[in-house]
Design a protein around this motif. Structure first.
Motif, short mmCIF file in Angstrom:
data_model
loop_
_atom_site.label_atom_id
_atom_site.label_comp_id
_atom_site.label_asym_id
_atom_site.label_seq_id
_atom_site.Cartn_x
_atom_site.Cartn_y
_atom_site.Cartn_z
N GLU A 1 0.83 -1.21 0.00
CA GLU A 1 0.00 0.00 0.00
C GLU A 1 0.86 1.25 0.00
N THR B 1 2.64 1.74 -3.37
CA THR B 1 1.65 2.17 -4.36
C THR B 1 1.36 3.66 -4.20
N GLN C 1 4.20 5.83 -5.44
CA GLN C 1 4.31 5.92 -6.90
C GLN C 1 3.40 6.98 -7.49
N GLN C 2 2.49 7.50 -6.69
CA GLN C 2 1.66 8.61 -7.18
C GLN C 2 2.44 9.93 -7.23
N ARG D 1 0.89 -10.52 -2.86
CA ARG D 1 -0.13 -9.47 -2.92
C ARG D 1 0.02 -8.57 -4.14
N SER E 1 -2.81 -5.86 -6.77
CA SER E 1 -2.62 -4.47 -6.35
C SER E 1 -2.36 -3.57 -7.55
N GLU E 2 -2.26 -2.27 -7.27
CA GLU E 2 -1.93 -1.30 -8.30
C GLU E 2 -0.44 -0.97 -8.32
N LEU E 3 0.34 -1.67 -7.53
CA LEU E 3 1.77 -1.41 -7.48
C LEU E 3 2.45 -1.86 -8.77
N ASP E 4 3.22 -0.97 -9.36
CA ASP E 4 4.02 -1.27 -10.55
C ASP E 4 5.40 -1.73 -10.08
#
Length: 235
Positions: free
Chosen positions: A24, A27, A30-31, A56, A60-63
């Motif tokens: 989290e 992620t 990274q914004q 996980r 997730s939206e983690l790149d």
């Protein structure tokens, strides 16, 4: 500077909580950060957290390709030696994150003809002015962090960013380590600690004991202790 302590019921809950928090937080970073800088630690509980992160990642939206990895310390042994921190961590994380090799920075190994002192200088040059968004640290029963040990030359004041550690109290005796000043440039420091054998060190660190490495490292923005109930038993 705020210090937060989060106590989990047992090691499994600690692994779940820490790996979820790491996904989290990376992620979110990274914004605003093109490539978050993450400093890894070694040890059994850390490797379990890395497995949790890998598990996980898919949902997730983690790149994973946009995370840069560094290490806080390393045993100065051959690259394929089982004592290397980087070996198991990369075996877990590299396939899951699909990482760009240029964003993976393991510390040098004791292969070839490069001395440990030159290896420390080389890693310092590679690190340059990088500061970590998140720095993960374990804590030994003696209160050491990375390979900085109490009442040992590794803890001596220095302007260096990386040092060669000789005659470490814990084998193997030859190590590379980031220095206190380097660790203390981290935006967020996360101590990840499990087990009753660490409880006294956790207590001493929380009391701010002078000369104890675990009490001397703090994030510039936050310091978080992620521990299980056994490690918290003396708080």
């Amino acid at each position: 500077m705020p210090i937060h302590t989060i106590v989990h019921d047992d090691p499994e809950a600690l692994v779940t909580g820490a790996s979820t928090r790491l996904v989290e937080r990376l992620t979110a970073l990274q914004q605003t950060e093109p490539v978050p800088q993450l400093c890894l630690t070694g040890g059994r509980i850390a490797n379990r957290i890395y497995r949790g992160l890998a598990a996980r990642l898919a949902g997730s939206e983690l790149d994973g390709t946009r995370v840069e990895l560094w290490w806080g310390d390393e045993r100065f042994v051959p690259v394929d030696h089982e004592d290397r921190n980087a070996g198991e961590a990369l075996a877990i994380l590299a396939p899951a994150l699909q990482m760009d090799p240029s964003r993976v920075h393991p510390m040098p190994a004791a292969d070839g003809n490069v001395s440990i002192e030159d290896s420390a200088d080389g890693y310092a040059a590679e690190l340059g002015e990088t500061s970590f968004d998140i720095c993960l640290l374990g804590v030994g029963p003696d209160g050491h962090v990375a390979s900085l040990f109490p009442d040992h030359p590794s803890l001596a004041a220095t302007s260096a960013r990386v040092i060669a550690v000789h005659e470490a109290p814990k084998p193997p005796s030859e190590r590379l380590s980031l220095t206190l000043s380097t660790l203390n440039r981290s935006r967020e420091v996360w101590f990840v600690v499990s087990g009753a054998d660490k409880a006294e060190a956790v207590r001493r660190a929380h009391a701010g004991e002078e000369g104890l490495p675990a009490a001397m490292v703090h994030g510039t923005e936050s310091t978080v202790w992620l521990i299980d109930s056994d490690a918290a038993s003396q708080l």
